[in-house]
Write an enzyme that holds these catalytic residues in place. Structure first.
Site, PDB file in Angstrom:
ATOM      1  N   CYS A  75      12.507  -1.842  -7.705  1.00 32.58           N
ATOM      2  CA  CYS A  75      11.130  -1.362  -7.628  1.00 32.58           C
ATOM      3  C   CYS A  75      10.959  -0.276  -8.686  1.00 32.58           C
ATOM      4  O   CYS A  75      11.658   0.748  -8.641  1.00 32.58           O
ATOM      5  CB  CYS A  75      10.885  -0.779  -6.234  1.00 32.58           C
ATOM      6  SG  CYS A  75       9.279   0.022  -6.053  1.00 32.58           S
ATOM      7  N   CYS A 190       6.442  -3.891 -12.810  1.00 28.92           N
ATOM      8  CA  CYS A 190       6.455  -3.919 -11.344  1.00 28.92           C
ATOM      9  C   CYS A 190       7.130  -5.233 -10.989  1.00 28.92           C
ATOM     10  O   CYS A 190       6.769  -6.288 -11.538  1.00 28.92           O
ATOM     11  CB  CYS A 190       5.039  -3.885 -10.791  1.00 28.92           C
ATOM     12  SG  CYS A 190       4.943  -4.249  -9.017  1.00 28.92           S
TER      13      CYS A 190
HETATM   14  N1  DGL Z   1       7.524  -3.790  -6.624  1.00 30.06           N
HETATM   15  C1  DGL Z   1       7.140  -2.434  -6.861  1.00 30.06           C
HETATM   16  C2  DGL Z   1       7.446  -2.012  -8.296  1.00 30.06           C
HETATM   17  O1  DGL Z   1       8.286  -2.606  -8.967  1.00 30.06           O
HETATM   18  C3  DGL Z   1       5.761  -1.949  -6.535  1.00 30.06           C
HETATM   19  C4  DGL Z   1       4.829  -2.505  -5.548  1.00 30.06           C
HETATM   20  C5  DGL Z   1       4.113  -1.445  -4.732  1.00 30.06           C
HETATM   21  O2  DGL Z   1       3.077  -0.911  -5.129  1.00 30.06           O
HETATM   22  O3  DGL Z   1       4.672  -1.126  -3.675  1.00 30.06           O
HETATM   23  O4  DGL Z   1       6.893  -1.066  -8.779  1.00 30.06           O
END
Ligand code: DGL
Length: 273
Positions: A75, A190
């Protein structure tokens, strides 16, 4: 070491599956725990101190419960702020983070116009600004903080219909034209966004290179595991692959089917507020 390694792969939601899928290709015989903090999703709008506190607290529990050999923070929104705290709390445990792939984008662009598509949190981070200053000073960089794209990717993974117009509106600001040149590389900053990559390609006003760092993150995790465990074990052993959700809610059938496609089985955990 004779036992197989155990990896904990963590994200706010299902985006980390993009990293999980690449890691499984390199370490098919390892054991995996995939944890989605769906009770805290989306991370994009969390304030930095609260997000640090939440992720550190969750890690306390996850590390105690699963005793992983490595943790992949799949993330960007969390990695760009939380990694230093995690490394201080667990100095002996390797953490692999996911940060915007600005360096490869700056190396590959020909027009020198790149865009960074991430959550509002990620594009606002000093960490992201520093990457731009360090690796992309020769480029014109457009930062696009998307409010909804991660949620649209979640809906897609839940088998819900996602409208082209909604995806199109989120990516439109990435496409810039200036003095006869235009954006030719977009960083998927993301982990949720590569889940929609076919739609992104289809809806793009012109072809660009979409840069997904997942294969590089998987290689880094594999390399760190190699130092302690050697190469992935050959043989028929199929490692365990379970998915936890902090809400404690059983995945509805379409999501369970999506998880099954990744070889993951849901395991109940006590909910986290
Ligand atoms: N998957 C997360 C990232 O790589 C973000 C998604 C969210 O906003 O929770 O930033």
């Amino acid at each position: 070491m004779t036992r197989p390694p155990k990896l904990l792969i963590f994200d706010s939601g299902l985006g980390g599956l993009t990293v999980f899928a690449e890691t499984v290709k390199l370490r098919p015989h390892a054991d995996y725990v995939y944890c989605a903090d769906d009770a805290g999703f989306p991370y994009g709008s969390w304030k930095e101190p609260e997000l640090v506190e939440r992720v550190v607290e969750l890690m306390e529990r996850l590390i105690a419960d699963h005793a992983p050999d490595i943790v992949v923070i799949a993330c960007n929104t969390a990695s760009t702020i939380v990694l230093p705290y995690l490394r201080v709390h667990w100095p002996a445990l390797p953490f692999v983070g996911t940060v915007p792939a600005i360096k490869p984008a700056a190396e590959r662009t020909r027009s020198r116009m790149i865009s960074v598509l991430g959550t509002q949190g990620t594009v606002a981070r000093d960490y992201t600004q520093n990457l731009i200053a360090q690796f992309a000073a020769h480029c014109s960089v457009t930062l696009v903080g998307s409010k909804r794209l991660a949620s649209l990717a979640e809906s897609y993974m839940h088998g819900e219909r996602v409208r082209d117009a909604d995806i199109g509106a989120e990516i439109a600001p990435c496409f810039q034209e200036e003095g006869g040149k235009r954006t030719d590389a977009i960083v998927l900053a993301c982990t949720h966004y590569p889940l929609l990559v076919d739609e992104l390609k289809r809806l793009a006003p012109w072809p660009v290179e979409w840069i997904d760092p997942a294969p590089a993150i998987a290689r880094r995790a594999d390399q760190l595991l190699g130092e302690r465990f050697g190469a992935d074990a050959a043989g028929d052993r199929q490692g365990s692959r379970c998915a936890n959700f902090t809400s404690g809610v059983r995945p509805p059938a379409p999501l369970a089917a999506t998880l099954a496609r990744y070889g993951l089985v849901w395991a109940a955990v006590a909910p986290t507020a």
